[in-house]
Enzyme design. Structure first.
Site, PDB file in Angstrom:
ATOM      1  N   ASP A  65       0.816  -1.220   0.000  1.00 23.29           N
ATOM      2  CA  ASP A  65       0.000   0.000   0.000  1.00 23.29           C
ATOM      3  C   ASP A  65       0.846   1.266   0.000  1.00 23.29           C
ATOM      4  O   ASP A  65       2.047   1.238   0.277  1.00 23.29           O
ATOM      5  CB  ASP A  65      -0.952   0.010   1.205  1.00 23.29           C
ATOM      6  CG  ASP A  65      -0.224   0.025   2.541  1.00 23.29           C
ATOM      7  OD1 ASP A  65       0.804  -0.667   2.672  1.00 23.29           O
ATOM      8  OD2 ASP A  65      -0.665   0.746   3.459  1.00 23.29           O
ATOM      9  N   GLU A  83       0.012  -1.131   5.575  1.00 24.13           N
ATOM     10  CA  GLU A  83       1.049  -0.744   6.531  1.00 24.13           C
ATOM     11  C   GLU A  83       0.934   0.716   6.929  1.00 24.13           C
ATOM     12  O   GLU A  83       1.361   1.104   8.011  1.00 24.13           O
ATOM     13  CB  GLU A  83       2.439  -1.000   5.928  1.00 24.13           C
ATOM     14  CG  GLU A  83       3.598  -0.820   6.892  1.00 24.13           C
ATOM     15  CD  GLU A  83       4.174   0.600   6.927  1.00 24.13           C
ATOM     16  OE1 GLU A  83       4.982   0.883   7.824  1.00 24.13           O
ATOM     17  OE2 GLU A  83       3.789   1.431   6.072  1.00 24.13           O
ATOM     18  N   GLU A  84       0.357   1.526   6.035  1.00 24.86           N
ATOM     19  CA  GLU A  84       0.386   2.987   6.233  1.00 24.86           C
ATOM     20  C   GLU A  84      -0.747   3.495   7.114  1.00 24.86           C
ATOM     21  O   GLU A  84      -0.843   4.696   7.342  1.00 24.86           O
ATOM     22  CB  GLU A  84       0.315   3.699   4.868  1.00 24.86           C
ATOM     23  CG  GLU A  84       1.469   3.385   3.924  1.00 24.86           C
ATOM     24  CD  GLU A  84       2.769   4.081   4.327  1.00 24.86           C
ATOM     25  OE1 GLU A  84       2.781   4.738   5.380  1.00 24.86           O
ATOM     26  OE2 GLU A  84       3.763   3.931   3.607  1.00 24.86           O
ATOM     27  N   GLU A  91      11.831  -1.522   3.488  1.00 26.53           N
ATOM     28  CA  GLU A  91      11.498  -0.094   3.577  1.00 26.53           C
ATOM     29  C   GLU A  91      12.676   0.711   3.028  1.00 26.53           C
ATOM     30  O   GLU A  91      13.807   0.235   3.019  1.00 26.53           O
ATOM     31  CB  GLU A  91      11.255   0.297   5.048  1.00 26.53           C
ATOM     32  CG  GLU A  91       9.976  -0.269   5.642  1.00 26.53           C
ATOM     33  CD  GLU A  91       8.733   0.504   5.236  1.00 26.53           C
ATOM     34  OE1 GLU A  91       8.852   1.465   4.465  1.00 26.53           O
ATOM     35  OE2 GLU A  91       7.639   0.124   5.688  1.00 26.53           O
TER      36      GLU A  91
HETATM   37 ZN   LIG Z   1       6.779   2.086   4.125  1.00 29.10          ZN
END
Ligand SMILES: [Zn+2]
Length: 388
Positions: free
Chosen positions: A71, A129-130, A158
Protein backbone atom coordinates in the site's frame (compact mmCIF):
# COMPACT_ATOMS: atom_id res chain seq x y z
CA UNK A 1 -3.45 -5.84 -14.60
CA UNK A 2 -0.65 -8.40 -14.92
CA UNK A 3 3.00 -8.39 -13.90
CA UNK A 4 5.89 -9.87 -15.87
CA UNK A 5 8.41 -10.60 -13.11
CA UNK A 6 11.14 -11.34 -15.65
CA UNK A 7 10.77 -7.98 -17.38
CA UNK A 8 13.51 -5.39 -16.98
CA UNK A 9 13.55 -4.39 -13.27
CA UNK A 10 12.89 -0.70 -14.01
CA UNK A 11 9.92 -1.60 -16.24
CA UNK A 12 8.52 -3.88 -13.53
CA UNK A 13 9.00 -1.13 -10.94
CA UNK A 14 7.10 1.43 -13.01
CA UNK A 15 4.24 -0.98 -13.66
CA UNK A 16 3.87 -1.66 -9.93
CA UNK A 17 3.99 2.06 -9.11
CA UNK A 18 1.33 2.87 -11.73
CA UNK A 19 -1.02 0.28 -10.24
CA UNK A 20 -2.56 2.57 -7.62
CA UNK A 21 -2.79 0.82 -4.25
CA UNK A 22 -3.69 3.28 -1.51
CA UNK A 23 -4.25 1.53 1.85
CA UNK A 24 -7.41 -0.64 1.82
CA UNK A 25 -7.39 -0.57 -2.00
CA UNK A 26 -4.60 -3.09 -2.62
CA UNK A 27 -6.77 -5.82 -4.11
CA UNK A 28 -5.88 -5.27 -7.78
CA UNK A 29 -2.16 -5.20 -7.07
CA UNK A 30 -2.40 -8.14 -4.64
CA UNK A 31 -4.26 -10.15 -7.32
CA UNK A 32 -1.52 -9.39 -9.86
CA UNK A 33 1.23 -10.32 -7.38
CA UNK A 34 -0.52 -13.56 -6.47
CA UNK A 35 -1.13 -14.53 -10.11
CA UNK A 36 2.51 -13.86 -11.04
CA UNK A 37 3.86 -15.86 -8.07
CA UNK A 38 1.46 -18.80 -8.43
CA UNK A 39 2.85 -19.31 -11.95
CA UNK A 40 6.28 -20.07 -10.46
CA UNK A 41 6.54 -23.78 -9.60
CA UNK A 42 9.38 -23.27 -7.09
CA UNK A 43 7.14 -21.26 -4.75
CA UNK A 44 4.31 -22.20 -2.35
CA UNK A 45 1.86 -19.30 -2.38
CA UNK A 46 -0.64 -18.39 0.35
CA UNK A 47 -3.07 -15.49 0.38
CA UNK A 48 -4.21 -13.84 3.64
CA UNK A 49 -6.65 -11.01 2.91
CA UNK A 50 -4.86 -8.81 0.40
CA UNK A 51 -1.45 -10.03 1.50
CA UNK A 52 0.50 -12.67 -0.43
CA UNK A 53 3.16 -15.00 0.99
CA UNK A 54 5.39 -17.09 -1.31
CA UNK A 55 7.91 -19.60 0.08
CA UNK A 56 10.65 -21.79 -1.25
CA UNK A 57 10.62 -25.16 0.52
CA UNK A 58 14.07 -26.56 -0.20
CA UNK A 59 14.98 -27.85 3.25
CA UNK A 60 17.83 -25.35 3.68
CA UNK A 61 19.31 -24.87 7.16
CA UNK A 62 18.38 -21.17 7.20
CA UNK A 63 15.23 -19.32 6.25
CA UNK A 64 15.00 -15.59 5.56
CA UNK A 65 11.83 -13.51 5.31
CA UNK A 66 11.93 -10.65 2.80
CA UNK A 67 8.90 -8.41 3.33
CA UNK A 68 7.39 -5.29 1.81
CA UNK A 69 4.05 -3.54 1.96
CA UNK A 70 1.90 -3.08 -1.14
CA UNK A 71 0.00 0.00 0.00
CA UNK A 72 0.81 3.69 -0.27
CA UNK A 73 -0.46 6.88 1.32
CA UNK A 74 -3.12 8.71 -0.77
CA UNK A 75 -2.30 9.86 -4.29
CA UNK A 76 -1.99 13.64 -4.68
CA UNK A 77 -1.85 14.13 -8.43
CA UNK A 78 1.43 12.19 -8.52
CA UNK A 79 0.37 9.16 -10.59
CA UNK A 80 1.01 7.91 -13.19
CA UNK A 81 4.73 8.14 -12.50
CA UNK A 82 7.30 9.94 -14.61
CA UNK A 83 11.07 9.79 -15.15
CA UNK A 84 13.33 12.69 -14.21
CA UNK A 85 16.97 12.94 -15.27
CA UNK A 86 19.04 14.19 -12.35
CA UNK A 87 22.75 14.64 -11.74
CA UNK A 88 22.95 11.32 -9.88
CA UNK A 89 21.00 9.39 -12.53
CA UNK A 90 17.43 8.75 -13.61
CA UNK A 91 14.71 8.81 -10.94
CA UNK A 92 11.17 7.51 -11.06
CA UNK A 93 8.86 10.12 -9.46
CA UNK A 94 5.36 9.47 -8.12
CA UNK A 95 3.36 8.03 -5.25
CA UNK A 96 4.92 4.86 -3.87
CA UNK A 97 8.24 5.15 -5.72
CA UNK A 98 10.12 5.69 -2.46
CA UNK A 99 7.78 4.09 0.08
CA UNK A 100 8.10 1.36 -0.95
CA UNK A 101 7.39 -0.10 -4.36
CA UNK A 102 11.09 -0.11 -5.27
CA UNK A 103 11.61 -2.71 -2.56
CA UNK A 104 8.52 -4.58 -3.73
CA UNK A 105 9.84 -4.66 -7.32
CA UNK A 106 13.25 -5.95 -6.20
CA UNK A 107 11.65 -8.65 -4.03
CA UNK A 108 9.22 -9.76 -6.76
CA UNK A 109 11.94 -10.05 -9.36
CA UNK A 110 14.25 -11.97 -7.02
CA UNK A 111 11.35 -14.26 -6.06
CA UNK A 112 11.07 -15.19 -9.73
CA UNK A 113 14.81 -15.44 -10.47
CA UNK A 114 16.04 -17.28 -7.37
CA UNK A 115 14.71 -20.73 -8.14
CA UNK A 116 17.38 -22.50 -6.10
CA UNK A 117 18.62 -20.11 -3.37
CA UNK A 118 21.10 -21.27 -0.74
CA UNK A 119 18.75 -20.04 1.98
CA UNK A 120 15.04 -20.80 1.96
CA UNK A 121 13.19 -17.55 1.37
CA UNK A 122 9.72 -16.42 2.43
CA UNK A 123 8.60 -13.48 0.29
CA UNK A 124 5.87 -11.42 2.00
CA UNK A 125 3.87 -8.73 0.17
CA UNK A 126 1.35 -7.28 2.60
CA UNK A 127 -1.47 -4.79 2.84
CA UNK A 128 -2.25 -1.74 4.96
CA UNK A 129 1.05 -0.74 6.53
CA UNK A 130 0.39 2.99 6.23
CA UNK A 131 -2.77 3.05 8.38
CA UNK A 132 -3.92 1.97 11.85
CA UNK A 133 -2.36 -1.22 13.22
CA UNK A 134 -5.69 -3.09 13.24
CA UNK A 135 -5.56 -3.25 9.40
CA UNK A 136 -1.88 -4.21 9.11
CA UNK A 137 -1.46 -7.24 6.84
CA UNK A 138 1.69 -8.42 8.57
CA UNK A 139 -0.14 -8.38 11.91
CA UNK A 140 -2.98 -10.39 10.34
CA UNK A 141 -0.53 -13.01 9.03
CA UNK A 142 1.16 -13.15 12.44
CA UNK A 143 -2.24 -13.72 14.09
CA UNK A 144 -3.69 -16.21 11.57
CA UNK A 145 -0.64 -18.05 10.20
CA UNK A 146 2.40 -17.32 12.38
CA UNK A 147 4.07 -20.41 10.86
CA UNK A 148 4.35 -18.50 7.57
CA UNK A 149 6.62 -15.92 9.20
CA UNK A 150 8.94 -18.38 10.91
CA UNK A 151 12.54 -17.52 9.97
CA UNK A 152 16.09 -16.93 11.22
CA UNK A 153 16.17 -13.34 9.95
CA UNK A 154 13.70 -10.89 8.44
CA UNK A 155 14.60 -8.13 5.99
CA UNK A 156 12.01 -5.39 5.63
CA UNK A 157 12.51 -3.56 2.35
CA UNK A 158 11.50 -0.09 3.58
CA UNK A 159 13.54 2.72 2.00
CA UNK A 160 17.00 3.01 3.58
CA UNK A 161 18.97 4.18 0.54
CA UNK A 162 20.65 0.80 0.28
CA UNK A 163 22.08 0.85 3.80
CA UNK A 164 21.24 -1.70 6.50
CA UNK A 165 19.31 0.00 9.30
CA UNK A 166 19.09 -2.13 12.42
CA UNK A 167 16.03 -2.60 14.61
CA UNK A 168 13.83 0.37 15.41
CA UNK A 169 13.10 2.68 18.31
CA UNK A 170 9.97 2.17 20.37
CA UNK A 171 7.42 4.91 20.94
CA UNK A 172 5.22 5.88 23.87
CA UNK A 173 2.69 8.74 23.88
CA UNK A 174 1.03 9.77 27.09
CA UNK A 175 -0.91 12.64 28.66
CA UNK A 176 -0.15 14.16 32.02
CA UNK A 177 -3.18 15.77 33.59
CA UNK A 178 -2.45 18.77 35.79
CA UNK A 179 -5.33 19.84 38.06
CA UNK A 180 -6.17 23.38 39.22
CA UNK A 181 -9.11 25.27 40.71
CA UNK A 182 -11.23 27.57 38.55
CA UNK A 183 -11.82 31.17 39.63
CA UNK A 184 -12.56 34.58 38.13
CA UNK A 185 -9.25 36.06 37.03
CA UNK A 186 -10.13 39.26 38.90
CA UNK A 187 -10.00 37.20 42.13
CA UNK A 188 -7.38 34.67 41.02
CA UNK A 189 -6.12 34.02 44.57
CA UNK A 190 -9.34 32.13 45.28
CA UNK A 191 -8.39 29.52 42.61
CA UNK A 192 -5.27 27.63 41.52
CA UNK A 193 -3.71 28.01 38.05
CA UNK A 194 -3.17 24.64 36.36
CA UNK A 195 -1.13 26.15 33.50
CA UNK A 196 1.40 27.58 35.95
CA UNK A 197 1.81 24.09 37.38
CA UNK A 198 3.22 22.93 34.03
CA UNK A 199 6.50 24.57 35.03
CA UNK A 200 8.00 21.59 36.91
CA UNK A 201 7.03 19.23 34.03
CA UNK A 202 8.70 21.50 31.47
CA UNK A 203 11.73 21.70 33.72
CA UNK A 204 11.96 17.87 33.86
CA UNK A 205 11.75 17.73 30.05
CA UNK A 206 14.38 20.43 29.74
CA UNK A 207 16.87 18.74 32.06
CA UNK A 208 16.24 15.41 30.28
CA UNK A 209 17.34 17.09 27.02
CA UNK A 210 20.53 18.27 28.76
CA UNK A 211 21.31 14.69 29.75
CA UNK A 212 22.75 11.99 27.52
CA UNK A 213 20.08 10.76 25.10
CA UNK A 214 22.50 8.41 23.28
CA UNK A 215 22.13 4.65 23.86
CA UNK A 216 24.32 1.99 22.28
CA UNK A 217 22.72 -1.34 21.35
CA UNK A 218 24.52 -4.11 19.43
CA UNK A 219 27.11 -1.61 18.22
CA UNK A 220 24.60 0.99 16.93
CA UNK A 221 24.05 4.35 18.63
CA UNK A 222 20.40 5.39 19.04
CA UNK A 223 19.37 8.95 19.87
CA UNK A 224 16.38 8.92 22.22
CA UNK A 225 13.81 11.74 22.31
CA UNK A 226 11.47 12.97 25.06
CA UNK A 227 9.29 15.86 23.95
CA UNK A 228 6.07 17.65 24.79
CA UNK A 229 4.05 17.60 21.56
CA UNK A 230 0.70 19.17 22.58
CA UNK A 231 -0.80 21.22 25.39
CA UNK A 232 -4.51 21.75 25.90
CA UNK A 233 -6.59 23.43 28.60
CA UNK A 234 -8.15 26.69 29.65
CA UNK A 235 -11.77 27.83 29.65
CA UNK A 236 -11.87 31.52 28.76
CA UNK A 237 -9.69 34.60 28.84
CA UNK A 238 -10.99 35.62 32.27
CA UNK A 239 -11.03 32.22 33.99
CA UNK A 240 -8.18 30.69 35.99
CA UNK A 241 -7.69 27.32 34.21
CA UNK A 242 -8.95 24.40 36.33
CA UNK A 243 -7.08 21.74 34.33
CA UNK A 244 -4.41 21.41 31.65
CA UNK A 245 -3.21 18.38 29.73
CA UNK A 246 0.25 18.02 28.26
CA UNK A 247 1.00 15.29 25.72
CA UNK A 248 4.48 13.80 25.73
CA UNK A 249 6.16 11.48 23.22
CA UNK A 250 9.04 9.25 24.30
CA UNK A 251 11.07 7.62 21.50
CA UNK A 252 13.10 4.96 23.26
CA UNK A 253 16.09 2.91 22.18
CA UNK A 254 15.82 -0.87 21.73
CA UNK A 255 17.72 -1.58 24.96
CA UNK A 256 14.34 -1.22 26.70
CA UNK A 257 11.09 -3.12 26.44
CA UNK A 258 7.86 -1.15 26.28
CA UNK A 259 7.23 -2.05 29.94
CA UNK A 260 10.66 -0.71 30.94
CA UNK A 261 10.06 2.50 28.99
CA UNK A 262 6.73 2.96 30.75
CA UNK A 263 8.30 2.33 34.15
CA UNK A 264 10.99 4.91 33.42
CA UNK A 265 8.37 7.51 32.50
CA UNK A 266 6.29 6.76 35.60
CA UNK A 267 9.40 7.29 37.75
CA UNK A 268 10.29 10.52 35.95
CA UNK A 269 6.77 11.96 36.29
CA UNK A 270 5.92 10.48 39.67
CA UNK A 271 3.06 12.42 41.27
CA UNK A 272 1.17 13.32 38.06
CA UNK A 273 -1.82 11.45 36.68
CA UNK A 274 -0.61 9.66 33.53
CA UNK A 275 -2.87 8.40 30.70
CA UNK A 276 -1.07 6.25 28.11
CA UNK A 277 -2.27 6.88 24.55
CA UNK A 278 -0.09 4.35 22.75
CA UNK A 279 2.94 2.23 23.45
CA UNK A 280 4.85 0.27 20.80
CA UNK A 281 7.76 -2.06 21.38
CA UNK A 282 11.18 -1.30 19.98
CA UNK A 283 13.15 -3.91 18.07
CA UNK A 284 16.73 -4.92 18.78
CA UNK A 285 18.96 -4.63 15.71
CA UNK A 286 20.03 -8.27 16.00
CA UNK A 287 23.40 -7.46 14.42
CA UNK A 288 25.13 -9.78 16.87
CA UNK A 289 23.78 -12.75 14.87
CA UNK A 290 26.12 -14.33 12.28
CA UNK A 291 23.36 -14.42 9.65
CA UNK A 292 22.73 -10.67 10.01
CA UNK A 293 26.47 -10.01 10.02
CA UNK A 294 26.93 -11.89 6.76
CA UNK A 295 24.17 -9.81 5.16
CA UNK A 296 25.79 -6.58 6.38
CA UNK A 297 29.07 -7.78 4.87
CA UNK A 298 27.34 -8.52 1.55
CA UNK A 299 25.84 -5.02 1.46
CA UNK A 300 29.31 -3.67 2.19
CA UNK A 301 28.53 -0.40 4.05
CA UNK A 302 28.36 0.27 7.78
CA UNK A 303 24.89 -0.31 9.30
CA UNK A 304 22.96 2.56 10.89
CA UNK A 305 20.31 2.70 13.63
CA UNK A 306 16.63 3.06 12.63
CA UNK A 307 14.92 5.99 14.34
CA UNK A 308 11.32 5.64 13.20
CA UNK A 309 9.04 2.78 14.25
CA UNK A 310 8.69 0.12 11.56
CA UNK A 311 7.20 -3.34 11.19
CA UNK A 312 10.56 -4.89 12.14
CA UNK A 313 9.15 -4.63 15.66
CA UNK A 314 6.45 -7.17 14.70
CA UNK A 315 9.16 -9.67 13.72
CA UNK A 316 11.09 -8.86 16.87
CA UNK A 317 7.95 -9.64 18.91
CA UNK A 318 7.90 -13.07 17.21
CA UNK A 319 11.51 -13.61 18.26
CA UNK A 320 12.90 -13.03 14.76
CA UNK A 321 15.74 -10.51 14.39
CA UNK A 322 14.86 -8.03 11.66
CA UNK A 323 16.65 -5.40 9.58
CA UNK A 324 15.49 -2.58 7.33
CA UNK A 325 17.09 -2.53 3.88
CA UNK A 326 15.77 -1.19 0.61
CA UNK A 327 16.10 1.30 -2.24
CA UNK A 328 14.94 4.92 -1.90
CA UNK A 329 15.70 7.71 0.56
CA UNK A 330 13.30 7.60 3.54
CA UNK A 331 13.45 11.40 3.82
CA UNK A 332 11.33 11.77 0.67
CA UNK A 333 8.73 9.15 1.65
CA UNK A 334 5.12 10.45 1.63
CA UNK A 335 6.14 13.70 -0.14
CA UNK A 336 4.27 14.77 -3.27
CA UNK A 337 7.45 14.46 -5.33
CA UNK A 338 8.58 11.22 -3.73
CA UNK A 339 11.09 9.55 -6.01
CA UNK A 340 13.62 6.76 -6.24
CA UNK A 341 16.88 6.54 -8.15
CA UNK A 342 16.45 3.70 -10.60
CA UNK A 343 20.00 2.38 -10.21
CA UNK A 344 19.40 1.90 -6.47
CA UNK A 345 17.02 -0.95 -7.34
CA UNK A 346 19.78 -2.72 -9.27
CA UNK A 347 22.20 -2.24 -6.35
CA UNK A 348 19.73 -3.71 -3.83
CA UNK A 349 18.83 -6.60 -6.15
CA UNK A 350 22.51 -7.45 -6.62
CA UNK A 351 23.38 -7.34 -2.91
CA UNK A 352 20.26 -9.09 -1.60
CA UNK A 353 20.00 -11.56 -4.49
CA UNK A 354 23.67 -12.44 -4.28
CA UNK A 355 23.49 -13.00 -0.56
CA UNK A 356 20.38 -15.20 -0.75
CA UNK A 357 21.87 -17.19 -3.62
CA UNK A 358 25.01 -18.16 -1.72
CA UNK A 359 25.59 -19.87 1.60
CA UNK A 360 28.44 -17.89 3.12
CA UNK A 361 26.41 -17.38 6.30
CA UNK A 362 26.69 -21.10 6.96
CA UNK A 363 30.37 -20.46 7.65
CA UNK A 364 29.55 -18.42 10.74
CA UNK A 365 30.82 -14.87 10.90
CA UNK A 366 30.77 -13.09 7.58
CA UNK A 367 33.89 -12.26 5.61
CA UNK A 368 35.74 -8.99 5.93
CA UNK A 369 34.42 -5.97 4.04
CA UNK A 370 36.94 -6.41 1.22
CA UNK A 371 36.24 -10.09 0.75
CA UNK A 372 32.53 -9.28 1.02
CA UNK A 373 32.75 -6.86 -1.86
CA UNK A 374 34.58 -9.26 -4.16
CA UNK A 375 32.22 -12.06 -3.20
CA UNK A 376 29.39 -9.61 -3.88
CA UNK A 377 30.66 -9.12 -7.44
CA UNK A 378 30.68 -12.88 -7.99
CA UNK A 379 27.14 -13.10 -6.61
CA UNK A 380 25.97 -10.35 -8.93
CA UNK A 381 27.16 -12.44 -11.87
CA UNK A 382 25.38 -15.41 -10.36
CA UNK A 383 22.10 -13.50 -10.18
CA UNK A 384 22.65 -12.13 -13.67
CA UNK A 385 23.10 -15.67 -14.98
CA UNK A 386 19.91 -16.77 -13.32
CA UNK A 387 18.15 -13.88 -15.00
CA UNK A 388 19.08 -15.13 -18.46
ZN1 LIG B 1 6.78 2.09 4.12
Amino acid sequence: MSLDLRADLHTLFRRIVDCESVSLHEEVLADAVQTALVALPHLEVTRVGNSVVARTVLGRSRRVVVAGHLDTVPVTGNLPSWIEHRTDGDHLVGRGTCDMKGGVAVALQLAALLRDPAKDVTWVFYEAEEIAAEFNGLAHIAAQRPDLLDADLAILMEPTDGVVEGGCQGTMRFNLVVPGVAAHSARSWTGHNAIHDLAPILSILDSWQQGDPLVEVDGLTYHEGLNATMVSGGVAGNVIPPQVTIQINYRFAPDKSAAQAEAAMRRLFDGWEMAILDLSESARPGLDRPLAQSFVAAVGSAPLPKYGWTDVARFSALGIPALNYGPGDALCAHKEDEHCRLASLDECAAALGGWLATDRSAQGNGPTGGAGRSAGAAQRNDVAERAL
